[in-house]
Design a protein around this motif. Structure first.
Motif, PDB file in Angstrom:
ATOM      1  N   GLN A 122       0.820  -1.207   0.000  1.00  0.00           N
ATOM      2  CA  GLN A 122       0.000   0.000   0.000  1.00  0.00           C
ATOM      3  C   GLN A 122       0.856   1.259   0.000  1.00  0.00           C
ATOM      4  O   GLN A 122       0.507   2.246  -0.641  1.00  0.00           O
ATOM      5  CB  GLN A 122      -0.949   0.001   1.197  1.00  0.00           C
TER       6      GLN A 122
ATOM      7  N   LYS B 116       1.916   1.763  -3.502  1.00  0.00           N
ATOM      8  CA  LYS B 116       0.786   2.273  -4.288  1.00  0.00           C
ATOM      9  C   LYS B 116       0.577   3.765  -4.020  1.00  0.00           C
ATOM     10  O   LYS B 116       0.348   4.545  -4.949  1.00  0.00           O
ATOM     11  CB  LYS B 116      -0.492   1.503  -3.954  1.00  0.00           C
TER      12      LYS B 116
ATOM     13  N   LEU C  28     -12.329   6.513  -1.042  1.00  0.00           N
ATOM     14  CA  LEU C  28     -11.661   5.376  -1.663  1.00  0.00           C
ATOM     15  C   LEU C  28     -10.427   4.985  -0.859  1.00  0.00           C
ATOM     16  O   LEU C  28      -9.707   5.852  -0.362  1.00  0.00           O
ATOM     17  CB  LEU C  28     -11.220   5.710  -3.088  1.00  0.00           C
ATOM     18  N   SER C  29     -10.203   3.716  -0.746  1.00  0.00           N
ATOM     19  CA  SER C  29      -8.981   3.248  -0.093  1.00  0.00           C
ATOM     20  C   SER C  29      -7.826   3.399  -1.084  1.00  0.00           C
ATOM     21  O   SER C  29      -8.032   3.637  -2.276  1.00  0.00           O
ATOM     22  CB  SER C  29      -9.120   1.777   0.310  1.00  0.00           C
TER      23      SER C  29
ATOM     24  N   ASP D 129      -5.964   1.032  -2.143  1.00  0.00           N
ATOM     25  CA  ASP D 129      -6.074  -0.075  -3.088  1.00  0.00           C
ATOM     26  C   ASP D 129      -7.103   0.228  -4.175  1.00  0.00           C
ATOM     27  O   ASP D 129      -6.858  -0.025  -5.361  1.00  0.00           O
ATOM     28  CB  ASP D 129      -6.436  -1.370  -2.355  1.00  0.00           C
ATOM     29  N   GLU D 130      -8.242   0.773  -3.782  1.00  0.00           N
ATOM     30  CA  GLU D 130      -9.295   1.106  -4.758  1.00  0.00           C
ATOM     31  C   GLU D 130      -8.844   2.226  -5.692  1.00  0.00           C
ATOM     32  O   GLU D 130      -9.078   2.167  -6.900  1.00  0.00           O
ATOM     33  CB  GLU D 130     -10.568   1.533  -4.029  1.00  0.00           C
ATOM     34  N   ALA D 131      -8.189   3.235  -5.140  1.00  0.00           N
ATOM     35  CA  ALA D 131      -7.715   4.354  -5.947  1.00  0.00           C
ATOM     36  C   ALA D 131      -6.648   3.891  -6.942  1.00  0.00           C
ATOM     37  O   ALA D 131      -6.662   4.290  -8.106  1.00  0.00           O
ATOM     38  CB  ALA D 131      -7.165   5.455  -5.048  1.00  0.00           C
TER      39      ALA D 131
ATOM     40  N   ARG E 108      -6.287   0.851  -8.143  1.00  0.00           N
ATOM     41  CA  ARG E 108      -6.955   0.005  -9.147  1.00  0.00           C
ATOM     42  C   ARG E 108      -7.630   0.875 -10.205  1.00  0.00           C
ATOM     43  O   ARG E 108      -7.503   0.619 -11.404  1.00  0.00           O
ATOM     44  CB  ARG E 108      -7.990  -0.893  -8.467  1.00  0.00           C
ATOM     45  N   ALA E 109      -8.341   1.902  -9.774  1.00  0.00           N
ATOM     46  CA  ALA E 109      -9.019   2.803 -10.710  1.00  0.00           C
ATOM     47  C   ALA E 109      -7.993   3.504 -11.608  1.00  0.00           C
ATOM     48  O   ALA E 109      -8.206   3.642 -12.816  1.00  0.00           O
ATOM     49  CB  ALA E 109      -9.844   3.831  -9.943  1.00  0.00           C
TER      50      ALA E 109
END
Length: 78
Positions: A29, A32, A55-56, A58-60, A62-63
């Motif tokens: 993380q 990231k 957004l976490s 990880d989600e950010a 990924r997007a």
């Protein structure tokens, strides 16, 4: 009698929260987050908006990756 010019130390809670949050991240993380910060350098407002929406990391990430590769496909297919 001399006057001392003392300033109160202001604690910025968002910075304190950010520091605590960063220390609790996994190594993946952290990577990231560093990558996102580098990619959005000069546009910190957008990155802040992403995290303000809840957004976490990880989600950010990924997007961001999905968007990046979709744009890459558009360029390659031209």
């Amino acid at each position: 009698m001399s006057e001392k010019n003392e300033q109160a130390k202001v604690i910025i809670f968002q910075q304190k929260k950010d520091k605590k949050t960063k220390s609790s991240l996994t190594p993946e993380q952290k990577l990231k987050l560093i990558t996102l910060e580098a990619m959005y350098e000069g546009d910190e407002a957008t990155l802040k908006e992403i995290f303000d929406k809840g957004l976490s990391i990880d989600e950010a990430f990924r997007a961001f990756a999905i968007t990046l590769f979709k744009e890459q496909e558009k360029v390659i297919r031209r």
